[in-house]
Design a protein around this motif. Structure first.
Motif, mmCIF file in Angstrom:
data_model
loop_
_atom_site.group_PDB
_atom_site.id
_atom_site.type_symbol
_atom_site.label_atom_id
_atom_site.label_comp_id
_atom_site.label_asym_id
_atom_site.label_seq_id
_atom_site.Cartn_x
_atom_site.Cartn_y
_atom_site.Cartn_z
ATOM 1 N N VAL A 52 0.841 -1.207 0.000
ATOM 2 C CA VAL A 52 0.000 0.000 0.000
ATOM 3 C C VAL A 52 0.872 1.252 0.000
ATOM 4 O O VAL A 52 0.594 2.218 -0.719
ATOM 5 N N ALA A 55 2.226 1.881 -3.409
ATOM 6 C CA ALA A 55 1.221 2.451 -4.310
ATOM 7 C C ALA A 55 0.996 3.937 -4.014
ATOM 8 O O ALA A 55 0.736 4.725 -4.924
ATOM 9 N N LYS A 56 1.126 4.338 -2.753
ATOM 10 C CA LYS A 56 0.922 5.742 -2.386
ATOM 11 C C LYS A 56 2.070 6.637 -2.837
ATOM 12 O O LYS A 56 1.891 7.841 -2.974
ATOM 13 N N TYR A 113 -5.688 7.567 -9.504
ATOM 14 C CA TYR A 113 -4.818 7.339 -8.347
ATOM 15 C C TYR A 113 -5.592 6.654 -7.223
ATOM 16 O O TYR A 113 -5.117 5.686 -6.630
ATOM 17 N N ASN A 114 -6.804 7.125 -6.938
ATOM 18 C CA ASN A 114 -7.621 6.514 -5.885
ATOM 19 C C ASN A 114 -8.000 5.077 -6.248
ATOM 20 O O ASN A 114 -8.018 4.205 -5.383
ATOM 21 N N ARG A 116 -6.199 3.084 -8.137
ATOM 22 C CA ARG A 116 -4.984 2.285 -7.993
ATOM 23 C C ARG A 116 -4.716 1.956 -6.525
ATOM 24 O O ARG A 116 -4.318 0.840 -6.187
ATOM 25 N N LEU A 117 -4.941 2.922 -5.624
ATOM 26 C CA LEU A 117 -4.775 2.659 -4.192
ATOM 27 C C LEU A 117 -5.771 1.612 -3.704
ATOM 28 O O LEU A 117 -5.412 0.711 -2.946
ATOM 29 N N LYS A 118 -6.999 1.740 -4.154
ATOM 30 C CA LYS A 118 -8.028 0.776 -3.757
ATOM 31 C C LYS A 118 -7.678 -0.618 -4.279
ATOM 32 O O LYS A 118 -7.812 -1.613 -3.567
#
Length: 178
Positions: A52, A55-56, A113-114, A116-118
């Protein structure tokens, strides 16, 4: 005088016992001890957190539109209240179309981006479990470790974290074929 039988240097019972112990270590106890060692190393939470955080780190950079004066500020300065009424009619002519495109592009970048984070958070657990399974797939180091009552530690077990992270980045666990 030829020998009709080949006599092993050790007794047959001892040989069969050793073979059974080696098979048990390779098939059962090595896997159990491997699973427990990996659980004890707290691998799963650390791995999920690392995925995680990775990814951030790739946060997008957003563009800022150049501020342009709006109709009320221009017409209000020159024509007063009548200019503001005129802006209600011709206001869209003073809008900057490039600013709207930049805002739309920024919103698309933020949504991607959100997502991809999810996605990273949703698939982190399965990727980490894959790395554990790849590590446990090689039974011989674990069988040697279990069979020697943990007196012999192969390098693959001594460097467990490095091996797990290498398995995590392998094509099997990286999700390239899914």
């Amino acid at each position: 005088m030829p020998f009709d039988q080949i006599i092993p240097p050790i007794g047959t019972g001892l040989f069969l016992t050793g073979a059974a112990y080696a098979a048990f270590s390779a098939l059962v106890s090595g896997q159990v001890i491997g699973t427990r060692v990996i659980e004890k190393s707290n691998w799963m939470p650390r791995c999920e957190q690392a995925l995680v955080l990775a990814a951030k780190q790739d946060a997008p950079t957003f563009q800022t539109p150049v501020p342009t004066p709006d109709c009320n500020s221009i017409m209000g300065m020159f024509a007063g209240p009548e200019g503001k009424q005129l802006c209600n009619i011709v206001g869209p002519l003073f809008q900057n179309p490039l600013a709207g495109q930049i805002e739309k592009q920024n919103q698309e970048l933020k949504d991607a981006y959100n997502a991809r984070l999810k996605n990273a958070a949703a698939h982190a657990s399965s990727s980490c479990k894959c790395a554990v399974n790849v590590q446990l797939e090689d039974r011989m180091p674990w069988a040697l470790y279990a069979g020697s009552a943990r007196l012999i530690t192969p390098s693959k077990i001594r460097n467990l974290d490095a091996e797990l992270f290498a398995a995590l980045s392998s094509p099997v666990c990286a999700g390239r074929f899914q």
